[in-house]
Design a protein around this motif. Structure first.
Motif, PDB file in Angstrom:
ATOM      1  N   SER A   1       0.834  -1.213   0.000  1.00  0.00           N
ATOM      2  CA  SER A   1       0.000   0.000   0.000  1.00  0.00           C
ATOM      3  C   SER A   1       0.864   1.257   0.000  1.00  0.00           C
ATOM      4  N   ASN A   2       2.026   1.203   0.672  1.00  0.00           N
ATOM      5  CA  ASN A   2       2.888   2.390   0.670  1.00  0.00           C
ATOM      6  C   ASN A   2       3.512   2.615  -0.702  1.00  0.00           C
ATOM      7  N   TYR A   3       3.669   1.531  -1.465  1.00  0.00           N
ATOM      8  CA  TYR A   3       4.091   1.646  -2.864  1.00  0.00           C
ATOM      9  C   TYR A   3       2.991   2.311  -3.689  1.00  0.00           C
ATOM     10  N   LEU A   4       1.717   2.019  -3.333  1.00  0.00           N
ATOM     11  CA  LEU A   4       0.583   2.603  -4.055  1.00  0.00           C
ATOM     12  C   LEU A   4       0.293   4.046  -3.644  1.00  0.00           C
ATOM     13  N   PHE A   5       0.820   4.458  -2.501  1.00  0.00           N
ATOM     14  CA  PHE A   5       0.612   5.820  -1.992  1.00  0.00           C
ATOM     15  C   PHE A   5       1.227   6.807  -2.987  1.00  0.00           C
ATOM     16  N   ASN A   6       0.403   7.712  -3.530  1.00  0.00           N
ATOM     17  CA  ASN A   6       0.869   8.507  -4.669  1.00  0.00           C
ATOM     18  C   ASN A   6       1.046  10.000  -4.374  1.00  0.00           C
ATOM     19  N   ARG A   7       1.237  10.346  -3.103  1.00  0.00           N
ATOM     20  CA  ARG A   7       1.472  11.743  -2.770  1.00  0.00           C
ATOM     21  C   ARG A   7       2.902  11.944  -2.252  1.00  0.00           C
ATOM     22  N   LEU A   8       3.425  13.126  -2.494  1.00  0.00           N
ATOM     23  CA  LEU A   8       4.691  13.538  -1.884  1.00  0.00           C
ATOM     24  C   LEU A   8       4.328  14.577  -0.820  1.00  0.00           C
ATOM     25  N   PRO A   9       4.296  14.186   0.450  1.00  0.00           N
ATOM     26  CA  PRO A   9       3.894  15.142   1.481  1.00  0.00           C
ATOM     27  C   PRO A   9       4.735  16.421   1.448  1.00  0.00           C
ATOM     28  N   GLU A  10       4.052  17.537   1.624  1.00  0.00           N
ATOM     29  CA  GLU A  10       4.704  18.845   1.662  1.00  0.00           C
ATOM     30  C   GLU A  10       4.555  19.434   3.062  1.00  0.00           C
ATOM     31  N   TYR A  11       5.528  20.233   3.467  1.00  0.00           N
ATOM     32  CA  TYR A  11       5.515  20.784   4.819  1.00  0.00           C
ATOM     33  C   TYR A  11       5.871  22.264   4.802  1.00  0.00           C
ATOM     34  N   GLU A  12       5.302  22.972   5.747  1.00  0.00           N
ATOM     35  CA  GLU A  12       5.656  24.364   6.004  1.00  0.00           C
ATOM     36  C   GLU A  12       6.581  24.359   7.215  1.00  0.00           C
ATOM     37  N   VAL A  13       7.784  24.898   7.064  1.00  0.00           N
ATOM     38  CA  VAL A  13       8.740  24.956   8.163  1.00  0.00           C
ATOM     39  C   VAL A  13       8.818  26.397   8.655  1.00  0.00           C
ATOM     40  N   MET A  14       8.430  26.606   9.925  1.00  0.00           N
ATOM     41  CA  MET A  14       8.296  27.972  10.444  1.00  0.00           C
ATOM     42  C   MET A  14       9.104  28.163  11.727  1.00  0.00           C
ATOM     43  N   PRO A  15      10.231  28.899  11.660  1.00  0.00           N
ATOM     44  CA  PRO A  15      10.955  29.257  12.888  1.00  0.00           C
ATOM     45  C   PRO A  15      10.117  30.248  13.697  1.00  0.00           C
ATOM     46  N   LEU A  16       9.982  30.006  14.985  1.00  0.00           N
ATOM     47  CA  LEU A  16       9.215  30.898  15.844  1.00  0.00           C
ATOM     48  C   LEU A  16       9.884  30.953  17.207  1.00  0.00           C
ATOM     49  N   GLY A  17      10.556  32.067  17.475  1.00  0.00           N
ATOM     50  CA  GLY A  17      11.297  32.181  18.721  1.00  0.00           C
ATOM     51  C   GLY A  17      12.429  31.163  18.750  1.00  0.00           C
ATOM     52  N   GLU A  18      12.470  30.382  19.826  1.00  0.00           N
ATOM     53  CA  GLU A  18      13.515  29.367  19.991  1.00  0.00           C
ATOM     54  C   GLU A  18      13.202  28.071  19.236  1.00  0.00           C
ATOM     55  N   ASP A  19      11.952  27.925  18.775  1.00  0.00           N
ATOM     56  CA  ASP A  19      11.495  26.664  18.198  1.00  0.00           C
ATOM     57  C   ASP A  19      11.323  26.737  16.683  1.00  0.00           C
ATOM     58  N   ILE A  20      11.254  25.555  16.089  1.00  0.00           N
ATOM     59  CA  ILE A  20      10.940  25.424  14.667  1.00  0.00           C
ATOM     60  C   ILE A  20       9.689  24.557  14.569  1.00  0.00           C
ATOM     61  N   PHE A  21       8.649  25.077  13.954  1.00  0.00           N
ATOM     62  CA  PHE A  21       7.395  24.340  13.822  1.00  0.00           C
ATOM     63  C   PHE A  21       7.270  23.783  12.407  1.00  0.00           C
ATOM     64  N   ILE A  22       6.870  22.523  12.333  1.00  0.00           N
ATOM     65  CA  ILE A  22       6.624  21.887  11.030  1.00  0.00           C
ATOM     66  C   ILE A  22       5.136  21.590  10.921  1.00  0.00           C
ATOM     67  N   GLU A  23       4.539  22.135   9.889  1.00  0.00           N
ATOM     68  CA  GLU A  23       3.111  21.918   9.646  1.00  0.00           C
ATOM     69  C   GLU A  23       2.948  21.139   8.349  1.00  0.00           C
ATOM     70  N   ALA A  24       2.117  20.099   8.374  1.00  0.00           N
ATOM     71  CA  ALA A  24       1.886  19.280   7.181  1.00  0.00           C
ATOM     72  C   ALA A  24       0.816  19.916   6.311  1.00  0.00           C
ATOM     73  N   MET A  25       1.090  20.033   5.037  1.00  0.00           N
ATOM     74  CA  MET A  25       0.081  20.497   4.095  1.00  0.00           C
ATOM     75  C   MET A  25      -0.922  19.355   3.841  1.00  0.00           C
ATOM     76  N   PRO A  26      -2.205  19.662   3.553  1.00  0.00           N
ATOM     77  CA  PRO A  26      -3.190  18.590   3.303  1.00  0.00           C
ATOM     78  C   PRO A  26      -2.733  17.677   2.170  1.00  0.00           C
TER      79      PRO A  26
END
Length: 329
Positions: free
Chosen positions: A240-265
């Motif tokens: 099924s992972n071979y059949l999975f046909n999306r390339l997940p995209e992410y928003e990488v956002m530095p905020l203060g001391e941290d880095i937040f990663i948000e998954a795009m739909p």
């Protein structure tokens, strides 16, 4: 000073002069760690066992190493190895009690270590032939995101309301001497079957395979499986992972001391289903490979093309108990 993410794929530097995790210069090209940890290799005498790379060359498990700063290893990686080793020593219950993200980091470190060795071998082979190293953009996309997420072990990276992986964990009635390991680096799928448990992880699917197999997983997740049942479920997930046909995209956002990663739909603007169509003949070929220990052939597996052989469920859909399976473990 802002936290710096290391991007090894921006300049394709996979030499032994920089730490694989941070890019820091190393004092020596001998400053390395094992991909497969010493505690795991010693448990199953893996050190001199053959490990086949994608270019068909054969290494041994102990040959697989990655350049790593001694400070990074001592501060972040060794504590992780200790934590995982202690959990694995307790078997299924120990692994079940582990923090899932820590388990993800351990699998990601092992998988990325193999990827690093594959890249080094590929670059060396292409250069020997006088050619430029070539790799698809989609593979670079996946590998670089795996490396980004692996850096959450040493950087203040936060995942915004998502898990980058799907995880399936089972209690399995294994042969205690068997080391059951399998990976597929292009799809980033991992399976390990040892002691009294088996786990399968898809490292870069944002939980899509977890949703795809949820109904089936819910039916068997509390059962103790025969090894052939675990391998069947693993085969389903690898396929099924071979059949999975999306390339997940992410928003990488530095905020203060941290880095937040948000998954795009995952669906985005694409109306196509997340998974390509399931083909029983191809799935049967996967099963034939996963069931090598028991010698089942493709013709037997897909004797009924509409309902491939199963050791998890009877033709009427009722579950098969591990105790009723008369096959060696």
């Amino acid at each position: 000073m802002a936290v710096q993410i290391y991007h090894p794929f921006s300049n394709f530097n996979f030499s032994n002069t920089k730490c694989f995790l941070t890019g820091q210069p190393l004092s020596s090209t001998e400053e390395k760690i094992q991909v497969f940890p010493a505690w795991l290799m010693s448990l199953y005498n893996l050190q001199d066992q053959p490990f086949k790379l994608l270019d068909e060359s054969i290494a041994t498990y102990k040959d697989l190493k990655i350049p790593c700063s001694a400070v990074i290893n001592e501060t972040y990686l060794e504590p992780l190895e200790t934590e995982i080793a202690e959990a694995f020593a307790k078997g299924y219950e120990g692994v079940k009690a582990l923090d899932e993200h820590r388990l993800f980091l351990w699998v990601a470190k092992l998988m990325y270590g193999i990827i690093f060795n594959e890249l080094q071998a590929g670059i060396k082979m292409q250069h020997t032939q006088g050619e430029e190293f070539n790799i698809s953009q989609s593979i670079i996309h996946k590998f670089s995101h795996l490396h980004l997420m692996l850096q959450s072990i040493n950087l203040p990276i936060q995942f915004e309301d998502f898990k980058p992986y799907s995880l399936f964990l089972f209690k399995v009635d294994n042969n205690e001497k068997e080391f059951g390991y399998r990976d597929e680096i292009n799809t980033q799928t991992f399976a390990l079957r040892i002691k009294d448990f088996g786990l399968v992880m898809c490292l870069q699917d944002n939980g899509a395979n977890g949703s795809y197999h949820r109904e089936l997983f819910d039916k068997i997740k509390d059962e103790t499986l025969h090894p052939i049942q675990f391998e069947e479920f693993s085969g389903r997930v690898f396929y099924s992972n071979y059949l999975f046909n999306r390339l997940p995209e992410y928003e990488v956002m530095p905020l203060g001391e941290d880095i937040f990663i948000e998954a795009m739909p995952l669906r985005g603007f694409n109306s196509k289903p997340l998974f390509d169509e399931w083909m029983n003949k191809t799935y049967g070929q996967v099963l034939e490979n996963f069931w090598k220990n028991w010698g089942f052939l493709l013709l037997e597996i897909i004797k009924n093309p509409n309902q491939p052989m199963s050791f998890l469920f009877n033709p009427d859909g009722s579950p098969i108990t591990a105790a009723s399976i008369e096959l060696p473990r």
